[in-house]
Design a protein around this motif. Sequence first.
Motif, PDB file in Angstrom:
ATOM      1  N   ALA A 163      -2.480   6.024 -15.635  1.00 58.92           N
ATOM      2  CA  ALA A 163      -3.382   6.822 -14.807  1.00 58.92           C
ATOM      3  C   ALA A 163      -3.094   6.563 -13.330  1.00 58.92           C
ATOM      4  O   ALA A 163      -2.645   5.479 -12.946  1.00 58.92           O
ATOM      5  CB  ALA A 163      -4.827   6.479 -15.138  1.00 58.92           C
ATOM      6  N   SER A 164      -3.360   7.564 -12.521  1.00 54.66           N
ATOM      7  CA  SER A 164      -3.048   7.507 -11.091  1.00 54.66           C
ATOM      8  C   SER A 164      -3.595   6.269 -10.397  1.00 54.66           C
ATOM      9  O   SER A 164      -2.956   5.714  -9.505  1.00 54.66           O
ATOM     10  CB  SER A 164      -3.565   8.763 -10.387  1.00 54.66           C
ATOM     11  OG  SER A 164      -2.904   9.910 -10.878  1.00 54.66           O
ATOM     12  N   GLU A 165      -4.776   5.806 -10.803  1.00 56.94           N
ATOM     13  CA  GLU A 165      -5.368   4.654 -10.118  1.00 56.94           C
ATOM     14  C   GLU A 165      -4.583   3.358 -10.313  1.00 56.94           C
ATOM     15  O   GLU A 165      -4.784   2.391  -9.585  1.00 56.94           O
ATOM     16  CB  GLU A 165      -6.841   4.448 -10.515  1.00 56.94           C
ATOM     17  CG  GLU A 165      -7.069   4.122 -11.969  1.00 56.94           C
ATOM     18  CD  GLU A 165      -7.460   5.337 -12.807  1.00 56.94           C
ATOM     19  OE1 GLU A 165      -8.092   5.141 -13.856  1.00 56.94           O
ATOM     20  OE2 GLU A 165      -7.121   6.480 -12.430  1.00 56.94           O
ATOM     21  N   TYR A 166      -3.667   3.326 -11.288  1.00 54.31           N
ATOM     22  CA  TYR A 166      -2.844   2.137 -11.520  1.00 54.31           C
ATOM     23  C   TYR A 166      -1.466   2.220 -10.862  1.00 54.31           C
ATOM     24  O   TYR A 166      -0.711   1.256 -10.873  1.00 54.31           O
ATOM     25  CB  TYR A 166      -2.662   1.903 -13.024  1.00 54.31           C
ATOM     26  CG  TYR A 166      -3.963   1.744 -13.760  1.00 54.31           C
ATOM     27  CD1 TYR A 166      -4.775   0.633 -13.549  1.00 54.31           C
ATOM     28  CD2 TYR A 166      -4.398   2.715 -14.648  1.00 54.31           C
ATOM     29  CE1 TYR A 166      -5.984   0.488 -14.218  1.00 54.31           C
ATOM     30  CE2 TYR A 166      -5.606   2.581 -15.318  1.00 54.31           C
ATOM     31  CZ  TYR A 166      -6.390   1.471 -15.096  1.00 54.31           C
ATOM     32  OH  TYR A 166      -7.591   1.334 -15.746  1.00 54.31           O
ATOM     33  N   CYS A 167      -1.141   3.363 -10.320  1.00 50.40           N
ATOM     34  CA  CYS A 167       0.209   3.592  -9.798  1.00 50.40           C
ATOM     35  C   CYS A 167       0.602   2.639  -8.677  1.00 50.40           C
ATOM     36  O   CYS A 167       1.722   2.128  -8.658  1.00 50.40           O
ATOM     37  CB  CYS A 167       0.360   5.031  -9.311  1.00 50.40           C
ATOM     38  SG  CYS A 167       0.361   6.237 -10.636  1.00 50.40           S
ATOM     39  N   ALA A 168      -0.285   2.410  -7.725  1.00 50.71           N
ATOM     40  CA  ALA A 168       0.072   1.568  -6.576  1.00 50.71           C
ATOM     41  C   ALA A 168       0.421   0.144  -7.025  1.00 50.71           C
ATOM     42  O   ALA A 168       1.398  -0.444  -6.542  1.00 50.71           O
ATOM     43  CB  ALA A 168      -1.043   1.558  -5.546  1.00 50.71           C
ATOM     44  N   CYS A 223      -0.179   9.574  -6.810  1.00 48.44           N
ATOM     45  CA  CYS A 223      -0.792   8.503  -6.034  1.00 48.44           C
ATOM     46  C   CYS A 223      -0.103   8.468  -4.673  1.00 48.44           C
ATOM     47  O   CYS A 223       1.028   7.987  -4.573  1.00 48.44           O
ATOM     48  CB  CYS A 223      -0.644   7.174  -6.761  1.00 48.44           C
ATOM     49  SG  CYS A 223      -1.203   5.752  -5.817  1.00 48.44           S
ATOM     50  N   PRO A 224      -0.751   8.996  -3.634  1.00 46.80           N
ATOM     51  CA  PRO A 224      -0.133   8.998  -2.304  1.00 46.80           C
ATOM     52  C   PRO A 224       0.307   7.610  -1.845  1.00 46.80           C
ATOM     53  O   PRO A 224       1.345   7.464  -1.195  1.00 46.80           O
ATOM     54  CB  PRO A 224      -1.223   9.562  -1.393  1.00 46.80           C
ATOM     55  CG  PRO A 224      -2.106  10.353  -2.297  1.00 46.80           C
ATOM     56  CD  PRO A 224      -2.064   9.647  -3.621  1.00 46.80           C
ATOM     57  N   GLU A 225      -0.462   6.568  -2.199  1.00 49.43           N
ATOM     58  CA  GLU A 225      -0.093   5.212  -1.797  1.00 49.43           C
ATOM     59  C   GLU A 225       1.241   4.801  -2.421  1.00 49.43           C
ATOM     60  O   GLU A 225       2.092   4.198  -1.766  1.00 49.43           O
ATOM     61  CB  GLU A 225      -1.196   4.218  -2.180  1.00 49.43           C
ATOM     62  CG  GLU A 225      -0.901   2.810  -1.702  1.00 49.43           C
ATOM     63  CD  GLU A 225      -1.985   1.807  -2.083  1.00 49.43           C
ATOM     64  OE1 GLU A 225      -1.790   0.624  -1.771  1.00 49.43           O
ATOM     65  OE2 GLU A 225      -3.010   2.196  -2.677  1.00 49.43           O
ATOM     66  N   PRO A 237       6.353  12.373  -7.853  1.00 56.91           N
ATOM     67  CA  PRO A 237       5.040  12.432  -8.486  1.00 56.91           C
ATOM     68  C   PRO A 237       4.758  13.783  -9.138  1.00 56.91           C
ATOM     69  O   PRO A 237       5.289  14.811  -8.729  1.00 56.91           O
ATOM     70  CB  PRO A 237       4.091  12.213  -7.302  1.00 56.91           C
ATOM     71  CG  PRO A 237       4.813  12.825  -6.149  1.00 56.91           C
ATOM     72  CD  PRO A 237       6.288  12.577  -6.412  1.00 56.91           C
ATOM     73  N   ASN A 238       3.924  13.735 -10.182  1.00 60.48           N
ATOM     74  CA  ASN A 238       3.377  14.945 -10.788  1.00 60.48           C
ATOM     75  C   ASN A 238       4.443  15.903 -11.331  1.00 60.48           C
ATOM     76  O   ASN A 238       4.294  17.111 -11.260  1.00 60.48           O
ATOM     77  CB  ASN A 238       2.463  15.661  -9.775  1.00 60.48           C
ATOM     78  CG  ASN A 238       1.537  16.645 -10.441  1.00 60.48           C
ATOM     79  OD1 ASN A 238       1.135  16.471 -11.588  1.00 60.48           O
ATOM     80  ND2 ASN A 238       1.207  17.710  -9.737  1.00 60.48           N
TER      81      ASN A 238
END
Length: 140
Positions: free
Chosen positions: A81-86, A110-112, A126-127
């Motif tokens: 999930a995106s929140e784990y990408c950074a 994930c922009p970060e 991404p994406n």
Amino acid sequence: MPLSDAEIKKLLSEIKTIAIIGAKDKEGQPVDRVGRYLMAQGYTLIPIHPVRQNVWGLTTYQTVNDLPEGPVVDAVVLFRASEYCAAHAREVLRMMPLPKFFWMPEGIFCPESVKLMDDAGMPALPNVSIKIEHHPLWAG
């Protein structure tokens, strides 16, 4: 910064070994379809999952930083999930040598992570599905 089809094809033609973070061989899951497709195309896969073992019959590691010395990982594809990408991007940036690119499939952005990779000089995609991008570049 987006890459052209020619740049993506060049990257994909230069790689042999792909680490897949979030790998699982559960039938019907996008990561399973993509992993099996990439193996069928001749890529060597290294599954990464904190709990699962022997994904696709292959030795599976908890993180990319747990990999033993051996084959160089040319690319990392992230199925989390995106929140784990950074956090995973930071793990990847500790790899030596660095992979050629960091790929986040459809629905994962994930922009970060993109900024971290850009700052390190590594393309982040991404994406976008690696399978969807790969197939037409080599078809017909």
